[in-house]
Design a protein around this motif. Structure first.
Motif, PDB file in Angstrom:
ATOM      1  N   TYR A  11       3.019  -3.829  -1.259  1.00  0.00           N
ATOM      2  CA  TYR A  11       2.313  -3.767  -2.537  1.00  0.00           C
ATOM      3  C   TYR A  11       0.944  -3.110  -2.381  1.00  0.00           C
ATOM      4  O   TYR A  11       0.577  -2.231  -3.145  1.00  0.00           O
ATOM      5  CB  TYR A  11       2.183  -5.169  -3.118  1.00  0.00           C
ATOM      6  CG  TYR A  11       1.546  -5.208  -4.474  1.00  0.00           C
ATOM      7  CD1 TYR A  11       2.250  -4.780  -5.597  1.00  0.00           C
ATOM      8  CD2 TYR A  11       0.253  -5.670  -4.642  1.00  0.00           C
ATOM      9  CE1 TYR A  11       1.661  -4.806  -6.851  1.00  0.00           C
ATOM     10  CE2 TYR A  11      -0.337  -5.702  -5.891  1.00  0.00           C
ATOM     11  CZ  TYR A  11       0.371  -5.270  -6.986  1.00  0.00           C
ATOM     12  OH  TYR A  11      -0.215  -5.300  -8.230  1.00  0.00           O
ATOM     13  N   THR A  12       0.193  -3.547  -1.370  1.00  0.00           N
ATOM     14  CA  THR A  12      -1.117  -2.943  -1.124  1.00  0.00           C
ATOM     15  C   THR A  12      -1.605  -3.284   0.279  1.00  0.00           C
ATOM     16  O   THR A  12      -1.155  -4.252   0.890  1.00  0.00           O
ATOM     17  CB  THR A  12      -2.162  -3.397  -2.172  1.00  0.00           C
ATOM     18  OG1 THR A  12      -3.346  -2.600  -2.036  1.00  0.00           O
ATOM     19  CG2 THR A  12      -2.543  -4.844  -2.010  1.00  0.00           C
ATOM     20  N   ILE A  13      -2.538  -2.479   0.741  1.00  0.00           N
ATOM     21  CA  ILE A  13      -3.258  -2.724   1.993  1.00  0.00           C
ATOM     22  C   ILE A  13      -4.732  -2.703   1.645  1.00  0.00           C
ATOM     23  O   ILE A  13      -5.214  -1.739   1.047  1.00  0.00           O
ATOM     24  CB  ILE A  13      -2.955  -1.647   3.052  1.00  0.00           C
ATOM     25  CG1 ILE A  13      -1.464  -1.652   3.391  1.00  0.00           C
ATOM     26  CG2 ILE A  13      -3.809  -1.853   4.300  1.00  0.00           C
ATOM     27  CD1 ILE A  13      -1.021  -0.497   4.259  1.00  0.00           C
ATOM     28  N   ASP A  14      -5.436  -3.762   1.990  1.00  0.00           N
ATOM     29  CA  ASP A  14      -6.869  -3.851   1.715  1.00  0.00           C
ATOM     30  C   ASP A  14      -7.610  -3.694   3.040  1.00  0.00           C
ATOM     31  O   ASP A  14      -7.663  -4.613   3.851  1.00  0.00           O
ATOM     32  CB  ASP A  14      -7.192  -5.201   1.068  1.00  0.00           C
ATOM     33  CG  ASP A  14      -8.643  -5.327   0.653  1.00  0.00           C
ATOM     34  OD1 ASP A  14      -9.521  -4.675   1.273  1.00  0.00           O
ATOM     35  OD2 ASP A  14      -8.915  -6.095  -0.279  1.00  0.00           O
ATOM     36  N   LYS A  15      -8.162  -2.508   3.253  1.00  0.00           N
ATOM     37  CA  LYS A  15      -8.866  -2.228   4.507  1.00  0.00           C
ATOM     38  C   LYS A  15     -10.150  -3.048   4.628  1.00  0.00           C
ATOM     39  O   LYS A  15     -10.521  -3.463   5.722  1.00  0.00           O
ATOM     40  CB  LYS A  15      -9.195  -0.739   4.610  1.00  0.00           C
ATOM     41  CG  LYS A  15      -7.978   0.132   4.767  1.00  0.00           C
ATOM     42  CD  LYS A  15      -8.385   1.590   4.835  1.00  0.00           C
ATOM     43  CE  LYS A  15      -7.167   2.485   4.890  1.00  0.00           C
ATOM     44  NZ  LYS A  15      -7.542   3.904   4.943  1.00  0.00           N
ATOM     45  N   THR A  16     -10.820  -3.298   3.507  1.00  0.00           N
ATOM     46  CA  THR A  16     -12.070  -4.050   3.521  1.00  0.00           C
ATOM     47  C   THR A  16     -11.855  -5.473   4.020  1.00  0.00           C
ATOM     48  O   THR A  16     -12.609  -5.974   4.854  1.00  0.00           O
ATOM     49  CB  THR A  16     -12.704  -4.080   2.115  1.00  0.00           C
ATOM     50  OG1 THR A  16     -12.882  -2.741   1.666  1.00  0.00           O
ATOM     51  CG2 THR A  16     -14.034  -4.807   2.134  1.00  0.00           C
ATOM     52  N   ASN A  17     -10.822  -6.143   3.501  1.00  0.00           N
ATOM     53  CA  ASN A  17     -10.543  -7.531   3.879  1.00  0.00           C
ATOM     54  C   ASN A  17      -9.493  -7.652   4.977  1.00  0.00           C
ATOM     55  O   ASN A  17      -9.126  -8.764   5.363  1.00  0.00           O
ATOM     56  CB  ASN A  17     -10.083  -8.321   2.654  1.00  0.00           C
ATOM     57  CG  ASN A  17     -11.185  -8.460   1.642  1.00  0.00           C
ATOM     58  OD1 ASN A  17     -12.324  -8.773   1.981  1.00  0.00           O
ATOM     59  ND2 ASN A  17     -10.875  -8.208   0.378  1.00  0.00           N
ATOM     60  N   SER A  18      -8.996  -6.530   5.448  1.00  0.00           N
ATOM     61  CA  SER A  18      -7.955  -6.487   6.490  1.00  0.00           C
ATOM     62  C   SER A  18      -6.753  -7.346   6.115  1.00  0.00           C
ATOM     63  O   SER A  18      -6.338  -8.234   6.859  1.00  0.00           O
ATOM     64  CB  SER A  18      -8.521  -6.923   7.843  1.00  0.00           C
ATOM     65  OG  SER A  18      -9.531  -6.047   8.259  1.00  0.00           O
TER      66      SER A  18
ATOM     67  N   PHE B 150      -1.067 -11.313   3.655  1.00  0.00           N
ATOM     68  CA  PHE B 150      -1.110 -11.591   5.090  1.00  0.00           C
ATOM     69  C   PHE B 150      -2.440 -11.117   5.671  1.00  0.00           C
ATOM     70  O   PHE B 150      -2.924 -10.032   5.338  1.00  0.00           O
ATOM     71  CB  PHE B 150       0.016 -10.848   5.820  1.00  0.00           C
ATOM     72  CG  PHE B 150       1.388 -11.296   5.417  1.00  0.00           C
ATOM     73  CD1 PHE B 150       2.023 -12.334   6.082  1.00  0.00           C
ATOM     74  CD2 PHE B 150       2.048 -10.678   4.365  1.00  0.00           C
ATOM     75  CE1 PHE B 150       3.294 -12.749   5.707  1.00  0.00           C
ATOM     76  CE2 PHE B 150       3.316 -11.082   3.987  1.00  0.00           C
ATOM     77  CZ  PHE B 150       3.937 -12.116   4.659  1.00  0.00           C
ATOM     78  N   ARG B 151      -3.015 -11.921   6.541  1.00  0.00           N
ATOM     79  CA  ARG B 151      -4.222 -11.545   7.278  1.00  0.00           C
ATOM     80  C   ARG B 151      -3.807 -10.539   8.353  1.00  0.00           C
ATOM     81  O   ARG B 151      -2.916 -10.804   9.164  1.00  0.00           O
ATOM     82  CB  ARG B 151      -4.843 -12.786   7.910  1.00  0.00           C
ATOM     83  CG  ARG B 151      -6.139 -12.528   8.645  1.00  0.00           C
ATOM     84  CD  ARG B 151      -6.736 -13.792   9.247  1.00  0.00           C
ATOM     85  NE  ARG B 151      -7.112 -14.706   8.187  1.00  0.00           N
ATOM     86  CZ  ARG B 151      -6.587 -15.926   8.025  1.00  0.00           C
ATOM     87  NH1 ARG B 151      -5.668 -16.375   8.837  1.00  0.00           N
ATOM     88  NH2 ARG B 151      -6.987 -16.688   7.038  1.00  0.00           N
ATOM     89  N   GLY B 152      -4.431  -9.389   8.350  1.00  0.00           N
ATOM     90  CA  GLY B 152      -4.075  -8.320   9.286  1.00  0.00           C
ATOM     91  C   GLY B 152      -4.127  -8.740  10.745  1.00  0.00           C
ATOM     92  O   GLY B 152      -3.267  -8.348  11.541  1.00  0.00           O
ATOM     93  N   SER B 153      -5.093  -9.559  11.111  1.00  0.00           N
ATOM     94  CA  SER B 153      -5.238  -9.971  12.509  1.00  0.00           C
ATOM     95  C   SER B 153      -4.125 -10.912  12.966  1.00  0.00           C
ATOM     96  O   SER B 153      -3.943 -11.125  14.162  1.00  0.00           O
ATOM     97  CB  SER B 153      -6.601 -10.634  12.728  1.00  0.00           C
ATOM     98  OG  SER B 153      -6.718 -11.786  11.909  1.00  0.00           O
ATOM     99  N   ASP B 154      -3.359 -11.475  12.012  1.00  0.00           N
ATOM    100  CA  ASP B 154      -2.256 -12.371  12.355  1.00  0.00           C
ATOM    101  C   ASP B 154      -0.891 -11.701  12.247  1.00  0.00           C
ATOM    102  O   ASP B 154       0.141 -12.370  12.321  1.00  0.00           O
ATOM    103  CB  ASP B 154      -2.292 -13.624  11.474  1.00  0.00           C
ATOM    104  CG  ASP B 154      -3.448 -14.535  11.845  1.00  0.00           C
ATOM    105  OD1 ASP B 154      -3.813 -14.573  13.031  1.00  0.00           O
ATOM    106  OD2 ASP B 154      -3.997 -15.202  10.950  1.00  0.00           O
ATOM    107  N   ILE B 155      -0.884 -10.378  12.087  1.00  0.00           N
ATOM    108  CA  ILE B 155       0.367  -9.624  12.050  1.00  0.00           C
ATOM    109  C   ILE B 155       0.634  -9.068  13.444  1.00  0.00           C
ATOM    110  O   ILE B 155      -0.207  -8.385  14.022  1.00  0.00           O
ATOM    111  CB  ILE B 155       0.297  -8.481  11.022  1.00  0.00           C
ATOM    112  CG1 ILE B 155       0.122  -9.048   9.613  1.00  0.00           C
ATOM    113  CG2 ILE B 155       1.540  -7.598  11.117  1.00  0.00           C
ATOM    114  CD1 ILE B 155      -0.153  -7.999   8.558  1.00  0.00           C
TER     115      ILE B 155
END
Length: 96
Positions: free
Chosen positions: A27-34, A67-72
């Motif tokens: 749906y989307t990727i939020d680079k600011t909030n990862s 999803f939190r990027g750091s937990d992927i």
């Protein structure tokens, strides 16, 4: 869909650091909030991957999961988006 985000609308497989696999539409990727947001998401659990907390497959389909990027742990492209015969138009966000 905007050509600057070619994977928006694609079916994505995601494995979390907790070893759970999810499938949904990017749906989307939020680079600011990862963060990564999937729509129409199904959880397939740990599927035998080694973990201290095995999780079974869930029958529910979730409208959206962020999803939190750091937990992927891993992301894979499962399927390209359907074009529906529409021209590429940045005004189109989603086709249902």
């Amino acid at each position: 869909m905007a050509s600057t985000k070619p994977y928006i609308g694609c079916k994505i497989g995601l494995i979390s650091k907790a070893q759970n696999r999810y499938e949904g539409i990017l749906y989307t990727i939020d680079k600011t909030n990862s963060t990564v947001v999937l729509a129409n998401v199904k959880c397939f659990g740990t599927e035998g991957r080694p973990t201290d907390r095995p999780t079974p497959t869930k029958d529910d389909v979730y409208e959206y999961i962020t999803f939190r990027g750091s937990d992927i742990k891993d992301i894979t492209l499962c399927e390209s988006p359907r074009s529906y015969g529409l021209p590429p138009d940045p005004a189109i966000i989603q086709v249902l």
